[in-house]
Design a protein around this motif. Structure first.
Motif, short mmCIF file in Angstrom:
data_model
loop_
_atom_site.label_atom_id
_atom_site.label_comp_id
_atom_site.label_asym_id
_atom_site.label_seq_id
_atom_site.Cartn_x
_atom_site.Cartn_y
_atom_site.Cartn_z
N SER A 82 2.98 8.73 -1.50
CA SER A 82 1.94 8.90 -0.47
C SER A 82 2.45 9.76 0.69
CB SER A 82 1.46 7.54 0.04
OG SER A 82 2.52 6.80 0.59
N ASN A 83 3.75 9.63 1.01
CA ASN A 83 4.33 10.48 2.04
C ASN A 83 4.30 11.95 1.63
OD1 ASN A 83 5.02 8.88 4.26
ND2 ASN A 83 6.84 8.09 3.24
N SER A 84 4.47 12.19 0.35
CA SER A 84 4.43 13.57 -0.15
C SER A 84 3.05 14.18 0.07
CB SER A 84 4.78 13.59 -1.64
OG SER A 84 4.68 14.89 -2.17
N VAL A 85 2.00 13.37 -0.16
CA VAL A 85 0.64 13.85 0.08
C VAL A 85 0.41 14.09 1.57
CG1 VAL A 85 -1.82 13.28 -0.10
CG2 VAL A 85 -0.27 12.71 -1.97
N GLY A 86 0.79 13.10 2.38
CA GLY A 86 0.57 13.22 3.81
C GLY A 86 1.27 14.41 4.43
N GLY A 144 1.99 9.23 5.62
CA GLY A 144 1.70 8.69 4.30
C GLY A 144 2.08 7.23 4.15
N LEU A 145 2.46 6.57 5.26
CA LEU A 145 2.80 5.15 5.18
C LEU A 145 1.57 4.31 4.87
CD1 LEU A 145 5.22 4.77 8.25
CD2 LEU A 145 5.84 4.86 5.82
N ILE A 146 1.74 3.28 4.07
CA ILE A 146 0.67 2.34 3.75
C ILE A 146 1.18 0.94 4.05
CG2 ILE A 146 -0.90 1.49 1.97
CD1 ILE A 146 -0.41 4.09 0.43
N PHE A 206 -5.67 -4.29 2.40
CA PHE A 206 -6.49 -4.86 1.34
C PHE A 206 -7.20 -3.79 0.52
CE2 PHE A 206 -6.54 -8.52 4.41
CZ PHE A 206 -5.81 -9.38 3.60
N MET A 207 -7.57 -2.69 1.16
CA MET A 207 -8.25 -1.64 0.42
C MET A 207 -7.32 -1.00 -0.61
SD MET A 207 -11.30 -1.77 1.26
CE MET A 207 -11.77 -0.41 0.21
N TYR A 208 -6.05 -0.87 -0.26
CA TYR A 208 -5.09 -0.34 -1.23
C TYR A 208 -4.99 -1.28 -2.43
CZ TYR A 208 -0.74 0.73 -3.55
OH TYR A 208 0.19 1.02 -4.52
N TRP A 209 -4.82 -2.57 -2.18
CA TRP A 209 -4.65 -3.53 -3.27
C TRP A 209 -5.93 -3.70 -4.07
CZ3 TRP A 209 -0.01 -4.03 -4.70
CH2 TRP A 209 1.05 -4.06 -3.79
N GLU A 244 2.01 3.12 -10.32
CA GLU A 244 2.10 2.83 -8.89
C GLU A 244 1.98 4.09 -8.04
OE1 GLU A 244 5.79 0.73 -8.69
OE2 GLU A 244 4.85 -1.21 -9.09
N SER A 245 2.65 5.16 -8.43
CA SER A 245 2.60 6.38 -7.63
C SER A 245 1.19 6.95 -7.61
CB SER A 245 3.60 7.41 -8.15
OG SER A 245 3.29 7.79 -9.48
N LEU A 246 0.47 6.84 -8.73
CA LEU A 246 -0.91 7.32 -8.75
C LEU A 246 -1.79 6.49 -7.82
CD1 LEU A 246 -1.61 8.17 -12.51
CD2 LEU A 246 -1.31 9.74 -10.59
N ALA A 247 -1.51 5.19 -7.70
CA ALA A 247 -2.30 4.33 -6.82
C ALA A 247 -2.19 4.79 -5.37
CB ALA A 247 -1.85 2.88 -6.96
N SER A 248 -0.99 5.10 -4.91
CA SER A 248 -0.81 5.53 -3.52
C SER A 248 -1.36 6.93 -3.29
CB SER A 248 0.67 5.46 -3.13
OG SER A 248 1.45 6.29 -3.95
N VAL A 249 -1.22 7.81 -4.27
CA VAL A 249 -1.78 9.15 -4.15
C VAL A 249 -3.30 9.08 -4.10
CG1 VAL A 249 -2.09 11.36 -5.34
CG2 VAL A 249 0.19 10.33 -5.19
N ARG A 250 -3.87 8.25 -4.96
CA ARG A 250 -5.32 8.09 -4.98
C ARG A 250 -5.82 7.53 -3.64
NH1 ARG A 250 -5.44 5.71 -9.45
NH2 ARG A 250 -5.42 3.56 -8.72
N TYR A 251 -5.09 6.57 -3.10
CA TYR A 251 -5.44 5.98 -1.80
C TYR A 251 -5.52 7.07 -0.72
CZ TYR A 251 -4.71 3.32 2.55
OH TYR A 251 -4.82 2.80 3.81
N MET A 252 -4.52 7.92 -0.70
CA MET A 252 -4.47 8.98 0.32
C MET A 252 -5.59 10.01 0.12
SD MET A 252 -2.00 8.46 2.51
CE MET A 252 -1.50 10.07 3.16
N LEU A 253 -5.75 10.48 -1.10
CA LEU A 253 -6.74 11.53 -1.33
C LEU A 253 -8.16 11.04 -1.17
CD1 LEU A 253 -5.12 13.42 -4.35
CD2 LEU A 253 -5.06 14.01 -1.91
N GLU A 254 -8.42 9.79 -1.55
CA GLU A 254 -9.76 9.24 -1.35
C GLU A 254 -10.05 9.06 0.14
OE1 GLU A 254 -10.12 5.70 -3.69
OE2 GLU A 254 -10.37 6.82 -5.57
#
Length: 282
Positions: free
Chosen positions: A15-19, A26-28, A33-36, A47-57
Motif C-alpha cells: 500500500s505504501n508503494s501505491v501511495g 499508504g499506511l492502513i 473495518f473497511m479494509y477487513w 494480502e498484497s492485493l487486498a491493500s492495493v485494492r484498498y488504496m486504489l478503490e
C-alpha cells in the motif's frame, strides 16, 4: 471487545508503494473495518492485493465524488469539504490529491481513527453518536457522507440530516449515499414502513458499534426527499444507482425564506381564487 487483527508488513509495503506514486500515505490502521470487510469478502485472499485494492478503490471514490461535486458547483471556488463518518481515511487521504487547494477535513466517531488520520496528514476531529452533540470547529461548503445514511436507524436518520444541514455554509452542498431501490433485492426485498423506511440490526461491518445504532437501512426516494425538505435542504440531484448499487443524493442548503408557506385548506382556496380571478372575470 473485538479481536485485534494485524495487517502484515508485506501488505503495508504494497500500500505504501501505491501511495508513494501520488504523494499519499499508504499506511492502513489495524482497526480499519473497511479494509477487513473488503479482505474478508474478497475471493482473492492475496494480502498484497487486498491493500492495493484498498488504496486504489479509495482513490477512485475520491475522484468520482470530486467530479460529482464540481458538476454541482459549490457555492465558492476555494471551498471547504468535510468527509463525514470518514472511518480511517480510505477516501479522506485522497481528497487533497483529487481537489488540490481545497480545505479538507474529516470526522469520525472513533478516536483511534482521528489520531490515525492526523498522523497521515488529514485534518480530523471527533464526531458524536448523538447528532445534536456534533459540534465541528467551523462550517463547510461541502459535506460528503458516503455509506453513513445506509446504516442509520430511523430515530437518528432524520436528526443527522438536520444536524449536517446546520453545519453547512449558505448555499452549501450535502452529498450522501443511500440504500434505495437498486439494492432492495440484494437486501431480500424487505417490506418498508409507511414512510418508505426499513432498518435491520442483523448486520454491520462496524464490529464495535451496537447493531441497534448501526445496521443496514433501506430508504425510498420519497422518504429521502421528504426528510430533506424538512431539514431545509433542496434536492439538487438524484443518481439511482449512483455508485455501485448506492443512490447518490445531492442536496443544497436552501434559503428558507424562499420556501412557500404551508397551505392550510382556506389559504389554498384563497391562493387559487387570486391566481385565476382574472380568468373567472373574463
Amino acid at each position: 471487545m473485538t479481536e485485534m487483527r494485524k495487517i502484515a508488513p508485506s501488505e503495508i509495503e504494497a500500500s505504501n508503494s501505491v501511495g508513494s506514486q501520488f504523494g499519499v500515505s499508504g499506511l492502513i490502521h489495524d482497526n480499519d473495518f473497511m479494509y477487513w470487510f473488503d479482505y474478508d469478502n474478497s475471493k482473492n485472499k492475496d494480502e498484497s492485493l487486498a491493500s492495493v485494492r484498498y488504496m486504489l478503490e479509495g482513490r477512485g471514490l475520491a475522484h468520482f465524488f470530486k467530479d460529482h461535486i464540481i458538476q454541482h458547483s459549490p457555492s465558492r471556488n476555494n471551498f471547504s469539504l468535510l468527509d463525514f463518518a470518514s472511518g480511517y481515511g480510505r477516501v479522506s487521504r485522497w481528497m487533497k490529491e483529487a481537489l488540490p487547494g481545497t480545505q479538507i477535513f474529516a470526522s469520525d466517531v472513533h478516536q483511534d481513527a482521528i489520531s490515525f488520520m492526523s498522523s497521515i496528514g488529514v485534518e480530523a476531529f471527533k464526531s458524536s453518536s448523538v447528532p445534536e452533540e456534533f459540534t465541528p470547529p467551523c462550517q463547510f461548503d461541502v459535506i460528503l457522507s458516503v455509506s453513513f445514511f445506509t446504516h442509520m436507524p430511523k430515530p437518528t436518520w432524520s436528526r443527522w440530516l438536520k444536524r449536517l444541514e446546520k453545519c453547512l455554509n449558505p448555499g452549501g452542498l450535502l452529498v450522501i449515499t443511500t440504500h434505495g431501490d437498486p439494492i432492495w433485492h440484494a437486501m431480500g426485498s424487505p417490506r418498508p414502513d409507511e414512510d418508505g423506511f426499513y432498518f435491520t440490526s442483523g448486520y454491520s461491518e462496524q464490529k464495535d458499534i451496537s447493531v441497534t445504532e448501526y445496521g443496514t437501512t433501506y430508504t425510498s426516494l420519497e422518504f429521502v426527499v421528504a426528510r430533506a425538505r424538512e431539514a431545509g435542504l433542496r434536492v439538487e440531484g438524484i443518481r439511482s444507482p449512483g455508485h455501485g448499487n448506492h443512490d447518490i443524493i445531492t442536496l443544497r442548503k436552501a434559503d428558507r425564506s424562499m420556501y412557500p408557506s404551508a397551505f392550510s385548506p382556506p389559504t389554498m382556496l384563497t391562493f387559487l381564487k387570486n391566481k385565476f380571478r382574472k380568468r373567472i372575470i373574463r
